[in-house]
Design a protein around this motif. Structure first.
Motif, mmCIF file in Angstrom:
data_model
loop_
_atom_site.group_PDB
_atom_site.id
_atom_site.type_symbol
_atom_site.label_atom_id
_atom_site.label_comp_id
_atom_site.label_asym_id
_atom_site.label_seq_id
_atom_site.Cartn_x
_atom_site.Cartn_y
_atom_site.Cartn_z
ATOM 1 N N GLU A 182 55.746 -77.385 0.135
ATOM 2 C CA GLU A 182 55.474 -78.700 -0.439
ATOM 3 C C GLU A 182 54.553 -78.637 -1.645
ATOM 4 O OE1 GLU A 182 52.768 -81.347 1.842
ATOM 5 O OE2 GLU A 182 52.975 -79.860 3.433
ATOM 6 N N HIS A 183 53.574 -77.724 -1.639
ATOM 7 C CA HIS A 183 52.654 -77.654 -2.768
ATOM 8 C C HIS A 183 53.355 -77.114 -4.004
ATOM 9 C CE1 HIS A 183 49.471 -78.845 -0.181
ATOM 10 N NE2 HIS A 183 49.472 -77.735 0.534
ATOM 11 N N GLY A 184 54.166 -76.067 -3.805
ATOM 12 C CA GLY A 184 54.921 -75.534 -4.936
ATOM 13 C C GLY A 184 55.874 -76.562 -5.510
ATOM 14 N N LYS A 220 54.932 -80.831 -13.285
ATOM 15 C CA LYS A 220 55.131 -80.157 -14.568
ATOM 16 C C LYS A 220 56.384 -80.664 -15.292
ATOM 17 C CE LYS A 220 55.727 -75.504 -16.504
ATOM 18 N NZ LYS A 220 55.811 -74.050 -16.173
ATOM 19 N N LEU A 221 57.483 -80.798 -14.533
ATOM 20 C CA LEU A 221 58.759 -81.166 -15.143
ATOM 21 C C LEU A 221 58.926 -82.673 -15.329
ATOM 22 C CD1 LEU A 221 61.112 -78.693 -13.224
ATOM 23 C CD2 LEU A 221 60.210 -78.466 -15.546
ATOM 24 N N LEU A 222 58.239 -83.447 -14.504
ATOM 25 C CA LEU A 222 58.345 -84.905 -14.577
ATOM 26 C C LEU A 222 56.932 -85.486 -14.470
ATOM 27 C CD1 LEU A 222 61.019 -86.536 -14.781
ATOM 28 C CD2 LEU A 222 60.735 -87.112 -12.376
ATOM 29 N N PRO A 223 56.135 -85.363 -15.525
ATOM 30 C CA PRO A 223 54.696 -85.659 -15.445
ATOM 31 C C PRO A 223 54.350 -87.071 -14.998
ATOM 32 C CG PRO A 223 55.216 -84.486 -17.479
ATOM 33 C CD PRO A 223 56.530 -84.877 -16.862
ATOM 34 N N ASP A 224 55.244 -88.026 -15.203
ATOM 35 C CA ASP A 224 54.893 -89.406 -14.871
ATOM 36 C C ASP A 224 55.341 -89.824 -13.476
ATOM 37 O OD1 ASP A 224 57.571 -89.277 -15.457
ATOM 38 O OD2 ASP A 224 57.619 -91.060 -16.728
#
Length: 607
Positions: free
Chosen positions: A235-237, A244-248
């Protein structure tokens, strides 16, 4: 918007992580059998082909796909790969944990490869644990030799077997309560075939049972995934990669503990020392067993040693170490075995008992030490040729935080006897944004020190202001007996009770007191605000007249109540204190008493 391709244990995990964002997402499975619940997702079933997936992603503005489907769902993986490239959508592959390939097993690149082996070696009968959809793939064998398939007890599974002409009498139905060893002993197959399904697929249990009975085991390797998939585990990864890929998508970012940063720096430094390779990123294993990737800022090698740096990323947690360098320097030492931790610049020294670290040792907590040792031994096993005494070679690890001494003054460290710098801590390896975890862990450490100094009485305060006022009341107590609770009153009292303190005194200002009195054990302003009707009810019980009751409706801050009340000794404040005690009482052990000290703006204590 995120589209999760699920139907597995990993799918459930992906949905749980995305649900924490409190934003909409889609969760897709081929069938409708899997039971799953979430608050913000939309369940889809029926599966996708390339055209319908592309259309769906376009219509719903899918910006990220999480492939958490079964590793052998080859058609789905291919479809995701094609659509993601066509629409330029990134894909996260949520992987399972796979053991290393055991050379004692018979590894097959495909089902046809397995059939060829079985026929070439004249295997007389077979138990297949590969699932209903592989009946057709193993047809070249079972048409000639007796074979049993273990499948899920579903009508659709029987229909598949019937459609391919497989004898229904040779079907076994999976029962999670079955003992694999007993089943294999009763059936006594000449061989077993399974697939590389990973930890959540029960792979290890099947292999162990077969090995105990000396039954040859064929394993079909999991199919390769598209190279542009970003593989993560746990879950953390997953969350870090979504951030990172979808910052919002998530309102707040998670971060890494100083222990995780020190571990990554140590692994990078030792890798450079033993192999000459300077990694820009390393993976480390967290205490819960999952692995994550951390970037490495720099690596340097010198005569007989190597250093590496990881810049602390605390996410959106207000961590004073955020953005600062955590440096590890490693050196081989033939004079001892195992790992020795040495103190570098900016890392504190333990001077008081109670922290599970010997006095005089560098302030590196037990969990980070274990994390670093695990990664050190991994690297050593990969490079035995570079070790003068093989795996018995000792390793010295020096952790440094160049700005640590200045930063330590902004932490709890001076009060708990850590001097000269910060401590390398972290129980989970992950820092949750604005989490209570780090603060509550610090409270526990403070109390452990106070307990180790033979204190039975602890005085808890919201902060420096209230502490200054109540210290005058208990001049005989050492500074370690005074602990800040911030907003986490419930967790602090629970911890004090668990550690066996017989008396707790709580200094509290009126703003927090009225929230606690109403039943709120966490008094953070983001979670609870002053309740004027509740205050009116207490004031009415205290006998205030109508003019004072009306004034309550216009106040903005609880401390204005001091000006409205007839006096500091008014019954209203006694009722507030009594209500605070009632709220906290369920958290106390029978041997622990609680005293609430209500403090006014001038520092007067109302007990």
């Amino acid at each position: 918007m995120i589209l999760i391709l699920g139907g597995t244990t990993e799918g459930r995990l992906a949905a749980k992580v995305c649900d924490e964002a409190a934003k909409p997402f889609f969760y897709s499975t081929k069938g409708s059998q899997q039971e799953i619940s979430f608050a913000h997702g939309t369940r889809l079933s029926g599966g996708f082909d390339e055209q319908t997936m592309a259309q769906f992603c376009t219509e719903h503005q899918i910006r990220l796909m999480v492939d958490a489907a079964h590793p052998f769902a080859e058609l789905l993986h291919h479809t995701v790969a094609k659509v993601s490239l066509q629409l330029d959508i990134p894909v996260i592959r949520l992987e399972r944990s796979y053991p290393q390939q055991d050379e004692n097993l018979i590894w097959c690149d495909s089902y046809q490869d397995a059939v060829d082996y079985l026929l070439a070696n004249n295997i007389p009968n077979l138990l297949a644990l590969t699932g209903t959809n592989t009946i057709v793939k193993l047809k070249g064998y079972w048409q000639q030799h007796p074979t049993r398939f273990r499948i899920l007890d579903r009508e659709e599974s029987r229909e598949i077997a019937h459609r391919h002409g497989f004898p229904l009498d040779n079907l076994l139905y999976y029962n999670p309560d079955d003992d694999e060893t007993e089943l294999f002993r009763n059936l006594r197959p000449a061989a077993i075939i399974t697939k590389e399904s990973g930890g959540s697929g029960g792979f290890n249990e099947k292999v162990a049972a077969a090995r105990s009975l000396n039954i040859p085991t064929l394993v079909v390797k999991r199919p390769p995934l598209a190279q542009h998939f970003v593989s993560v585990y746990g879950e953390h990864g997953l969350r870090k990669t979504i951030e990172k890929l979808l910052p919002d998508f998530f309102a707040l970012r998670t971060g890494y503990t100083t222990g995780s940063c020190a571990t990554a720096a140590t692994k990078a430094a030792l890798t450079a020392l033993l192999s000459g390779y300077h990694p820009q990123e390393v993976s480390i294993t967290l205490p819960n067993g999952e692995w994550v990737h951390l970037p490495v800022a720099w690596v340097e090698t010198a005569s007989g040693e190597a250093s590496a740096c990881v810049v602390k990323d605390a996410g959106d947690d207000p961590d004073v170490i955020h953005g600062h360098e955590i440096v590890s320097t490693v050196k081989l030492n033939e004079q001892h075995k195992g790992v020795r931790f040495l103190q570098g610049k900016g890392v504190g020294t333990v001077t008081l008992p109670g922290l599970d670290i010997a006095i005089g040792e560098p302030a590196i907590n037990a969990t980070p030490r274990q994390m670093m040792k695990r990664e050190i031994f991994k690297v050593m096993r990969h490079h035995p040729e570079s070790l003068p005494n093989g795996l018995k070679t000792g390793v010295d690890v020096t952790i440094s935080v160049p700005q640590g001494e200045q930063l330590a003054s902004k932490t709890f460290n001076p009060k708990i006897g850590i001097v000269g710098g910060i401590s390398i801590i972290g129980t989970s390896g992950i820092v949750k944004p604005f989490s209570s975890e780090a603060f509550v862990a610090a409270i526990r450490r403070e109390m452990q020190v106070a307990k180790a100094l033979s204190n039975t009485h602890v005085v808890i305060n919201s902060g420096a202001k209230s502490e200054r006022f109540v210290k005058a009341k208990y001049p005989h107590l050492p500074s370690q007996a005074f602990v800040h609770y911030g907003n986490f009153i419930g967790e602090t009292i629970k911890t004090a009770s668990e550690l066996g303190f017989t008396h707790i005194s709580m200094g509290i200002m009126l703003g927090k007191a009225v929230k606690l009195a109403e039943g709120n054990l966490d008094t953070h302003s983001k979670k609870v605000v002053m309740n004027r009707p509740f205050l009116r009810s207490l004031a009415t019980e205290a006998g205030w007249d109508d003019s004072r009751l009306q004034q309550i409706d216009s106040i903005n801050l609880a401390r204005q109540l001091w000006d409205i009340a007839p006096s500091r000794a008014d019954a209203f404040f006694r009722l507030v204190i009594e209500a605070c005690v009632r709220t906290c009482s369920p958290l106390l052990s029978p041997a622990t008493s609680l005293e609430v000290l209500l403090i006014d703006e001038e520092g007067n204590v109302v007990a």
